[in-house]
Motif scaffolding. Structure first.
Motif, mmCIF file in Angstrom:
data_model
loop_
_atom_site.group_PDB
_atom_site.id
_atom_site.type_symbol
_atom_site.label_atom_id
_atom_site.label_comp_id
_atom_site.label_asym_id
_atom_site.label_seq_id
_atom_site.Cartn_x
_atom_site.Cartn_y
_atom_site.Cartn_z
ATOM 1 N N UNK A 184 42.134 53.648 43.304
ATOM 2 C CA UNK A 184 42.170 53.962 41.869
ATOM 3 C C UNK A 184 42.921 52.868 41.118
ATOM 4 N N UNK A 185 42.255 52.304 40.111
ATOM 5 C CA UNK A 185 42.872 51.288 39.261
ATOM 6 C C UNK A 185 43.350 51.921 37.959
ATOM 7 N N UNK A 186 44.400 51.355 37.366
ATOM 8 C CA UNK A 186 44.961 51.875 36.126
ATOM 9 C C UNK A 186 44.061 51.570 34.936
ATOM 10 N N UNK A 187 43.294 50.488 34.999
ATOM 11 C CA UNK A 187 42.420 50.098 33.885
ATOM 12 C C UNK A 187 40.988 49.921 34.379
ATOM 13 N N UNK A 188 40.052 50.328 33.559
ATOM 14 C CA UNK A 188 38.633 50.273 33.932
ATOM 15 C C UNK A 188 38.154 48.837 34.158
ATOM 16 N N UNK A 189 38.738 47.878 33.470
ATOM 17 C CA UNK A 189 38.320 46.476 33.620
ATOM 18 C C UNK A 189 38.551 45.968 35.039
ATOM 19 N N UNK A 190 39.535 46.534 35.710
ATOM 20 C CA UNK A 190 39.843 46.109 37.081
ATOM 21 C C UNK A 190 38.723 46.464 38.044
ATOM 22 N N UNK A 191 37.977 47.510 37.734
ATOM 23 C CA UNK A 191 36.863 47.904 38.598
ATOM 24 C C UNK A 191 35.800 46.809 38.601
ATOM 25 N N UNK A 192 35.485 46.286 37.422
ATOM 26 C CA UNK A 192 34.491 45.210 37.337
ATOM 27 C C UNK A 192 34.957 43.973 38.091
ATOM 28 N N UNK A 193 36.247 43.660 37.994
ATOM 29 C CA UNK A 193 36.779 42.512 38.736
ATOM 30 C C UNK A 193 36.721 42.748 40.242
ATOM 31 N N UNK A 194 37.014 43.960 40.679
ATOM 32 C CA UNK A 194 36.938 44.281 42.107
ATOM 33 C C UNK A 194 35.504 44.134 42.605
ATOM 34 N N UNK A 195 34.542 44.595 41.814
ATOM 35 C CA UNK A 195 33.140 44.454 42.201
ATOM 36 C C UNK A 195 32.750 42.980 42.295
ATOM 37 N N UNK A 196 33.252 42.176 41.383
ATOM 38 C CA UNK A 196 32.894 40.759 41.337
ATOM 39 C C UNK A 196 33.557 39.943 42.444
ATOM 40 N N UNK A 197 34.851 40.174 42.678
ATOM 41 C CA UNK A 197 35.604 39.302 43.584
ATOM 42 C C UNK A 197 35.830 39.860 44.987
ATOM 43 N N UNK A 198 35.879 41.178 45.145
ATOM 44 C CA UNK A 198 36.217 41.734 46.456
ATOM 45 C C UNK A 198 35.002 42.163 47.268
ATOM 46 N N UNK A 199 33.873 42.430 46.597
ATOM 47 C CA UNK A 199 32.671 42.822 47.327
ATOM 48 C C UNK A 199 32.198 41.654 48.192
ATOM 49 N N UNK A 200 31.833 41.949 49.419
ATOM 50 C CA UNK A 200 31.370 40.940 50.389
ATOM 51 C C UNK A 200 32.482 39.967 50.800
ATOM 52 N N UNK A 201 33.742 40.385 50.693
ATOM 53 C CA UNK A 201 34.856 39.544 51.132
ATOM 54 C C UNK A 201 35.435 40.135 52.423
ATOM 55 N N UNK A 202 36.317 39.380 53.055
ATOM 56 C CA UNK A 202 36.968 39.832 54.283
ATOM 57 C C UNK A 202 38.374 40.328 53.966
ATOM 58 N N UNK A 203 38.742 41.487 54.507
ATOM 59 C CA UNK A 203 40.076 42.043 54.283
ATOM 60 C C UNK A 203 41.131 41.177 54.963
ATOM 61 N N UNK A 204 40.833 40.712 56.158
ATOM 62 C CA UNK A 204 41.739 39.835 56.915
ATOM 63 C C UNK A 204 40.958 38.613 57.375
ATOM 64 N N UNK A 205 41.673 37.561 57.703
ATOM 65 C CA UNK A 205 41.002 36.332 58.132
ATOM 66 C C UNK A 205 40.287 36.506 59.470
#
Length: 100
Positions: A45-66
């Protein structure tokens, strides 16, 4: 929490003041793995709705750990009612809610 906090401020639980992150576990009778083991999904859960769009853009298809072998899948939560019965879960009022 640090990984997901890179794209925005995480919402805090008003009672514990910890980030609102829920990891889903297998229940008794689930044939996909041992009871209590992690299913591989989470709710952040993010405090602001704009953070959801950023998470979709930058974290999707990324690796949690190296050393991770599988990529993360990030998507918006889909809220669905199961059955016809409404359950009041005693939501906390905005007056009690504290956001960092």
């Amino acid at each position: 929490a640090k990984y997901f906090g890179r794209v925005g401020v995480l919402d805090l639980d008003p009672e514990t003041q910890h980030p609102k992150i829920k990891l889903y576990r297998r229940r008794k009778g689930d044939s996909t793995g041992p009871e209590g083991s992690l299913k591989g999904d989470a709710s952040i859960c993010y405090a602001r709705a704009e953070s959801i769009d950023l998470a979709l853009q930058f974290l999707d298809e990324s690796y949690l750990r190296s050393d991770s072998k599988e990529k993360l899948r990030v998507q918006r939560a889909k809220f669905e009612q199961h059955g016809n019965k409404f359950e009041d879960r005693g939501r906390i009022s905005n007056a009690k809610r504290k956001v960092a």
